[in-house]
Design a protein around this motif. Structure first.
Motif, PDB file in Angstrom:
ATOM      1  N   ARG A 121       0.803  -1.206  -0.040  1.00 50.98           N
ATOM      2  CA  ARG A 121      -0.110  -0.029  -0.065  1.00 50.98           C
ATOM      3  C   ARG A 121       0.711   1.276  -0.055  1.00 50.98           C
ATOM      4  O   ARG A 121       1.880   1.204   0.791  1.00 50.98           O
ATOM      5  N   GLY A 122       0.517   2.286  -0.782  1.00 47.25           N
ATOM      6  CA  GLY A 122       1.081   3.435  -0.881  1.00 47.25           C
ATOM      7  C   GLY A 122       0.102   4.489  -0.681  1.00 47.25           C
ATOM      8  O   GLY A 122      -1.010   4.208  -0.442  1.00 47.25           O
ATOM      9  N   HIS A 199      11.410   9.427   0.056  1.00 47.61           N
ATOM     10  CA  HIS A 199      10.258   8.857   0.796  1.00 47.61           C
ATOM     11  C   HIS A 199      10.395   7.977   1.686  1.00 47.61           C
ATOM     12  O   HIS A 199      11.724   7.443   1.913  1.00 47.61           O
ATOM     13  N   MET A 201       9.834   3.919   3.458  1.00 49.87           N
ATOM     14  CA  MET A 201       9.399   2.600   3.485  1.00 49.87           C
ATOM     15  C   MET A 201       9.424   1.993   4.572  1.00 49.87           C
ATOM     16  O   MET A 201      10.044   2.340   5.441  1.00 49.87           O
ATOM     17  N   CYS A 215       4.731  -0.715   3.078  1.00 47.11           N
ATOM     18  CA  CYS A 215       4.315   0.604   2.696  1.00 47.11           C
ATOM     19  C   CYS A 215       5.462   1.255   2.260  1.00 47.11           C
ATOM     20  O   CYS A 215       6.425   1.471   2.661  1.00 47.11           O
ATOM     21  N   LEU A 216       4.624   2.377   1.352  1.00 51.74           N
ATOM     22  CA  LEU A 216       5.575   3.464   0.943  1.00 51.74           C
ATOM     23  C   LEU A 216       4.608   4.757   1.129  1.00 51.74           C
ATOM     24  O   LEU A 216       3.539   4.745   0.886  1.00 51.74           O
ATOM     25  N   SER A 217       5.390   5.584   1.697  1.00 49.14           N
ATOM     26  CA  SER A 217       4.965   6.928   2.107  1.00 49.14           C
ATOM     27  C   SER A 217       5.001   8.092   0.880  1.00 49.14           C
ATOM     28  O   SER A 217       5.632   7.688  -0.177  1.00 49.14           O
ATOM     29  N   ALA A 232       8.326   8.667  -6.395  1.00 50.26           N
ATOM     30  CA  ALA A 232       8.483   7.448  -6.574  1.00 50.26           C
ATOM     31  C   ALA A 232       8.234   7.185  -8.184  1.00 50.26           C
ATOM     32  O   ALA A 232       8.802   8.100  -9.135  1.00 50.26           O
TER      33      ALA A 232
END
Length: 292
Positions: A121-122, A199, A201, A215-217, A232
């Motif tokens: 999820r990002g 970002h 992770m 998860c990616l911010s 990204a």
């Protein structure tokens, strides 16, 4: 300024002030207003509307909520707490295992690290399964279009409240030397260098040593780099010449594109409900606003 003031205070705060004014100067207001405010002191009428609150100051004080920095929410478990695995401790070094995962050069190598209930999820992508990520990447060659792409990873740390979750920073840099294929559209190389904003992770491991959640911010500093705040993969697409909507949560145009346009070109921003593991509770897709 009035709008800021309106939302800076809860309905209970506003009601409290109104009550004090009315009770101090009762003859300055109609009898109906005086009676209504005195009645509402015990049952906050705003609690059934779009305002925050739902308890009077006296009721909140009586239950002790004012004395707690977290209030009632501190006593409620969160649906993602299952990833703490009952308060147990991992039998492996989470940072070392995360670094090993980050050494993977291909998706096939990385896939061995994923749990069968894995979810990515990002901010505006996901929830999406490992299988759908792999299939989408095969039809979406944006990484290959940047042959010198460097994903600098640094600042590894373990969540102090979840020993199975590791966080780290990423900063991407690369030159668009090859064409980008987006469905039927081919974007010629621009020879421009993409400097993507940093970002965060995070990888949440299971006791068995597999990643159940990645998860990616969003960008930490949208003014960093040269992609106008696009992070990204979206930053790589922008540098490659693709016009993009603002990549922000709640952007209805972006949500529409993800739900109805992306499937027409065999792209997926999120997986089908039937493929999402049961532990994932949010129904929000892609850029949808949070629902839980």
């Amino acid at each position: 300024d009035l709008l800021v003031i309106k939302y800076e205070y809860t309905s209970t705060d506003i009601l409290f002030v109104m009550q004090r004014v009315v009770t101090s100067y009762p003859f300055a207001f109609p009898l109906s207003v005086v009676v209504a405010l005195l009645v509402f002191d015990g049952t906050n009428a705003f609690s059934s509307g779009p305002f925050r609150g739902g308890r009077s100051r006296r009721a909140a004080s009586a239950t002790g909520l004012r004395s707690s920095p977290l209030g009632a929410a501190a006593m409620e478990s969160h649906w993602m707490d299952f990833m703490k695995f009952g308060g147990s401790s991992p039998s492996f070094d989470v940072i070392d295992k995360t670094k090993s995962f980050n050494e993977c050069k291909t998706y096939d190598e990385a896939a061995d690290f994923f749990d069968e209930d894995y979810v990515f999820r990002g901010p505006i992508i996901g929830p999406i399964t490992a299988k759908d990520v792999q299939e989408t990447q095969q039809r979406f060659n944006v990484m290959d279009a940047y042959p010198d792409l460097v994903m600098e990873k640094f600042g590894y740390t373990v969540d102090p409240e979840n020993p199975y979750r590791c966080y780290w920073f990423e900063r991407w840099k690369g030159t668009n030397k090859e064409a980008i294929q987006v469905g039927p559209v081919t974007l010629p190389p621009t020879d421009k260098v993409a400097v993507i904003p940093t970002h965060v992770m995070s990888a949440n491991w299971t006791p068995g040593g597999k990643i159940v959640y990645l998860c990616l911010s969003g960008p930490l500093d949208r003014f960093e780099g040269n992609t106008m705040g696009q992070g990204a993969v979206f930053g790589l697409l922008k540098t490659g010449g693709l016009p993009l909507p603002v990549s922000s949560v709640g952007n209805q145009l972006l949500s529409f594109n993800q739900k109805y346009v992306a499937p027409l070109i065999s792209q997926k921003a999120f997986s089908d409900d039937a493929d999402i593991p049961g532990w994932w509770k949010s129904a929000a897709k892609g850029a949808d606003a949070n629902d839980v």
